[in-house]
Scaffold this active site. Structure first.
Site, mmCIF file in Angstrom:
data_model
loop_
_atom_site.group_PDB
_atom_site.id
_atom_site.type_symbol
_atom_site.label_atom_id
_atom_site.label_comp_id
_atom_site.label_asym_id
_atom_site.label_seq_id
_atom_site.Cartn_x
_atom_site.Cartn_y
_atom_site.Cartn_z
ATOM 1 N N LYS A 100 1.446 -7.992 -13.147
ATOM 2 C CA LYS A 100 1.193 -8.184 -11.718
ATOM 3 C C LYS A 100 1.064 -9.688 -11.508
ATOM 4 O O LYS A 100 -0.028 -10.256 -11.585
ATOM 5 C CB LYS A 100 -0.089 -7.457 -11.292
ATOM 6 C CG LYS A 100 -0.428 -7.594 -9.811
ATOM 7 C CD LYS A 100 0.456 -6.742 -8.940
ATOM 8 C CE LYS A 100 0.009 -6.808 -7.479
ATOM 9 N NZ LYS A 100 0.836 -5.955 -6.605
ATOM 10 N N GLY A 154 3.186 -6.921 -2.163
ATOM 11 C CA GLY A 154 3.639 -6.536 -0.832
ATOM 12 C C GLY A 154 5.082 -6.072 -0.811
ATOM 13 O O GLY A 154 5.554 -5.402 -1.729
ATOM 14 N N GLY A 198 0.784 -1.224 0.000
ATOM 15 C CA GLY A 198 0.000 0.000 0.000
ATOM 16 C C GLY A 198 0.815 1.273 0.000
ATOM 17 O O GLY A 198 0.360 2.297 0.519
ATOM 18 N N ILE A 199 2.021 1.227 -0.592
ATOM 19 C CA ILE A 199 2.866 2.430 -0.592
ATOM 20 C C ILE A 199 3.083 2.994 -2.011
ATOM 21 O O ILE A 199 3.888 3.898 -2.180
ATOM 22 C CB ILE A 199 4.225 2.188 0.105
ATOM 23 C CG1 ILE A 199 4.907 0.910 -0.366
ATOM 24 C CG2 ILE A 199 4.032 2.133 1.604
ATOM 25 C CD1 ILE A 199 5.528 0.986 -1.701
ATOM 26 N N ASN A 228 7.857 8.111 -2.750
ATOM 27 C CA ASN A 228 6.430 8.355 -2.937
ATOM 28 C C ASN A 228 5.867 8.953 -1.653
ATOM 29 O O ASN A 228 5.821 8.296 -0.608
ATOM 30 C CB ASN A 228 5.703 7.051 -3.284
ATOM 31 C CG ASN A 228 4.264 7.299 -3.681
ATOM 32 O OD1 ASN A 228 3.935 8.354 -4.209
ATOM 33 N ND2 ASN A 228 3.407 6.328 -3.454
ATOM 34 N N LYS A 234 3.302 1.050 -5.254
ATOM 35 C CA LYS A 234 4.000 0.295 -6.304
ATOM 36 C C LYS A 234 3.257 0.380 -7.634
ATOM 37 O O LYS A 234 3.875 0.515 -8.690
ATOM 38 C CB LYS A 234 4.172 -1.169 -5.900
ATOM 39 C CG LYS A 234 5.099 -1.401 -4.713
ATOM 40 C CD LYS A 234 5.421 -2.871 -4.502
ATOM 41 C CE LYS A 234 4.209 -3.748 -4.293
ATOM 42 N NZ LYS A 234 3.463 -3.416 -3.050
ATOM 43 N N THR A 270 1.187 2.771 -8.623
ATOM 44 C CA THR A 270 1.320 4.143 -9.135
ATOM 45 C C THR A 270 2.645 4.321 -9.848
ATOM 46 O O THR A 270 2.705 4.863 -10.966
ATOM 47 C CB THR A 270 1.217 5.150 -7.975
ATOM 48 O OG1 THR A 270 -0.088 5.061 -7.396
ATOM 49 C CG2 THR A 270 1.460 6.575 -8.460
ATOM 50 N N GLU A 320 5.340 -5.794 -11.256
ATOM 51 C CA GLU A 320 5.048 -5.294 -9.909
ATOM 52 C C GLU A 320 4.911 -6.442 -8.931
ATOM 53 O O GLU A 320 4.035 -7.307 -9.081
ATOM 54 C CB GLU A 320 3.754 -4.467 -9.917
ATOM 55 C CG GLU A 320 3.416 -3.910 -8.549
ATOM 56 C CD GLU A 320 2.018 -3.332 -8.468
ATOM 57 O OE1 GLU A 320 1.476 -3.271 -7.349
ATOM 58 O OE2 GLU A 320 1.465 -2.947 -9.522
ATOM 59 N N GLY A 321 5.789 -6.472 -7.934
ATOM 60 C CA GLY A 321 5.722 -7.506 -6.921
ATOM 61 C C GLY A 321 4.534 -7.328 -5.999
ATOM 62 O O GLY A 321 3.825 -6.318 -6.035
#
Length: 223
Positions: free
Chosen positions: A38, A115, A13-14, A172, A16, A18, A112-113
């Protein structure tokens, strides 16, 4: 020859997705064929996995949803637990095969990983094992908030300990109230020892195109 990058983060939730979408737009602006991937999505909303939807929109080649997202689970929990609840186990070779299919069609594949970097994917393997299998340079998304310095440095340490290249990082700004933001960014610039690819401001109305213009995708060309 196709080039890929593995996007990981200091936490879930930081931002990735975006950053992944902004990078896709930035590379597309250079005239490259781009696609986002993904491999594992956990957490659906009304039958849709929003990370996957955003990556599909930001990609500019025609591929199947299964290629972009081999594994999708409804509950927003760790991938290995979500897979257990679904009565299955995540197989990294399935993801690798899908990645090779995408890389045969695109100039740039942004993976995109799920978590954080060491999130468990099955009983034996983590996100680090997936990054190593794909053998991609890693881009670290740092969610700028209290505690991010240790999280960022520990993640960078883990990436390098696995023999992977830390190609760059993105700040970010997810907490508009974060104290001494610029000093925190300067600290990470000094200690991460890799290029700062950009700083994304806290702006709920910011478009992906604007985000893309804030990222230095040209620096990544050497990887």
């Amino acid at each position: 020859m196709s080039q890929g990058y593995f996007i990981t983060g200091t936490d879930t939730g930081i931002g990735k997705t975006t950053v992944s979408c902004a990078l896709l737009h930035a590379f597309a602006a250079q005239g490259k064929k781009v696609v986002g991937m993904k491999p594992i999505a956990a957490g659906s909303e009304n039958g849709k996995w929003l990370d996957v939807e955003h990556l599909l929109v930001a990609s500019d080649i025609s591929v199947t949803r299964q290629q972009i997202n081999p594994y999708a689970f409804d509950p927003p929990i760790s991938p290995h637990l979500a897979a257990q609840q679904a009565g299955m186990e995540i197989d990294l070779t399935v993801i690798h095969h899908a990645y090779l299919e995408l890389s045969s069609k695109a100039d740039i594949v942004i993976v995109e990983g799920a978590g954080g970097f060491l999130v468990p994917l099955n009983q034996q393997q983590t996100g680090a094992d997936l990054a190593k299998l794909l053998n991609l340079p890693v881009i670290l998304v740092v969610g700028m908030r209290l505690g991010c310095l240790s999280h960022a440095l520990l993640t960078a340490q883990a990436i390098r300990a696995d023999g992977l290249t830390l190609a760059g990082w993105v700040a970010n700004c997810i907490d508009p109230q974060m104290l001494v933001l610029q000093q925190n960014i300067a600290t990470l610039e000094h200690q991460l020892d890799c290029p700062l690819l950009g700083v994304l401001p806290f702006d709920l109305e910011m478009s992906l195109q604007k985000n893309a213009r804030l990222l230095d995708s040209w620096t990544l060309e050497s990887y």
